[in-house]
Design a protein around this motif. Structure first.
Motif, short mmCIF file in Angstrom:
data_model
loop_
_atom_site.label_atom_id
_atom_site.label_comp_id
_atom_site.label_asym_id
_atom_site.label_seq_id
_atom_site.Cartn_x
_atom_site.Cartn_y
_atom_site.Cartn_z
N ILE A 1 -4.75 -3.66 -2.74
CA ILE A 1 -5.32 -2.40 -2.24
C ILE A 1 -4.52 -1.21 -2.75
O ILE A 1 -5.08 -0.21 -3.20
CB ILE A 1 -5.37 -2.40 -0.70
CG1 ILE A 1 -6.40 -3.41 -0.20
CG2 ILE A 1 -5.70 -1.00 -0.17
CD1 ILE A 1 -6.44 -3.57 1.31
N ILE B 1 0.83 -1.21 0.00
CA ILE B 1 0.00 0.00 0.00
C ILE B 1 0.86 1.25 0.00
O ILE B 1 0.55 2.24 -0.67
CB ILE B 1 -0.94 0.01 1.23
CG1 ILE B 1 -1.83 -1.24 1.22
CG2 ILE B 1 -1.80 1.27 1.24
CD1 ILE B 1 -2.70 -1.38 2.45
N THR C 1 -5.30 -0.72 -6.42
CA THR C 1 -6.66 -0.22 -6.64
C THR C 1 -6.80 1.24 -6.23
O THR C 1 -7.46 2.03 -6.91
CB THR C 1 -7.68 -1.08 -5.87
OG1 THR C 1 -7.55 -2.45 -6.28
CG2 THR C 1 -9.10 -0.61 -6.15
#
Length: 209
Positions: free
Chosen positions: A136, A12, A139
């Protein structure tokens, strides 16, 4: 617990596949003309990444090194095909919008890189955490790029859905953002912001020392 959290957050923040590692850019810039497309691609990638890492982590000791790449590609292609079939059957608009970029998930550098560098060497739980974090991170960047391009370039939000909103009149839209160069412009700005934030953080740590 700290190690598990580091694995999860790595994709992330520290090693975001798009903004930090700069891999998987072609399909990312190709589908980010709307939030609907960006979210759909992100969810599809995350599913393939999670399932591929999980399966390869479980069976990693049974796969001969001489054929590991063909096996990796076969497993990734299997889950990519599942995503294609589900979208074609139930979310036809998204399937049509993603077009050729959907089957190209098979050769996406993010998935191949993670199964080779991480899943083939770590436990199933760690592999799942890595895949979720990477998914994540991927995205979120897609959604950020899609938001800017759709809003400023197309003047809308949630195009392709029943909740489509017309926000900016056509005369005031920045049409270039809907083109391939526009995608690179938005991505470049986001990348510059991330790099500036990293440099600022590093400077603050040096000052604190």
């Amino acid at each position: 617990m700290s190690k598990k959290l580091d694995i999860f957050t790595n994709g992330i923040i520290k090693e975001n596949p798009l903004l930090v590692l700069n891999i998987g850019l072609c399909s990312s810039l190709g589908v980010t003309t709307s939030i609907f497309n960006g979210l759909g691609m992100g969810m599809g990638m995350m599913f393939v990444l999670i399932m591929s890492e999980l399966v390869l982590s479980i069976f990693r000791s049974l796969i001969p090194s001489s054929i590991r790449l063909p096996v990796f590609i076969t497993i990734i292609a299997t889950f990519t095909t599942i995503v294609q079939m589900v979208l074609q059957a139930y979310v036809t608009a998204l399937y049509d919008a993603l077009g050729v970029f959907l089957p190209l998930i098979v050769v996406n550098c993010i998935i191949m890189g993670r199964v080779e560098a991480f899943a083939s060497k770590n436990s199933p739980l760690d592999s799942i955490l890595d895949a979720i974090g990477m998914g994540i991170g991927y995205t979120l960047v897609l959604l950020a790029v899609s938001l800017v391009r759709e809003l400023l370039g197309g003047g809308t939000l949630f195009a392709g859905t029943a909740f489509k909103l017309e926000i900016i009149p056509e005369a005031y839209r920045i049409g270039v953002l809907n083109s391939a160069p526009g995608g690179f412009i938005v991505f470049g700005i986001l990348g510059a912001i991330v790099q500036a934030a990293k440099q600022h953080s590093a400077q603050q740590k040096e000052i604190a020392k």
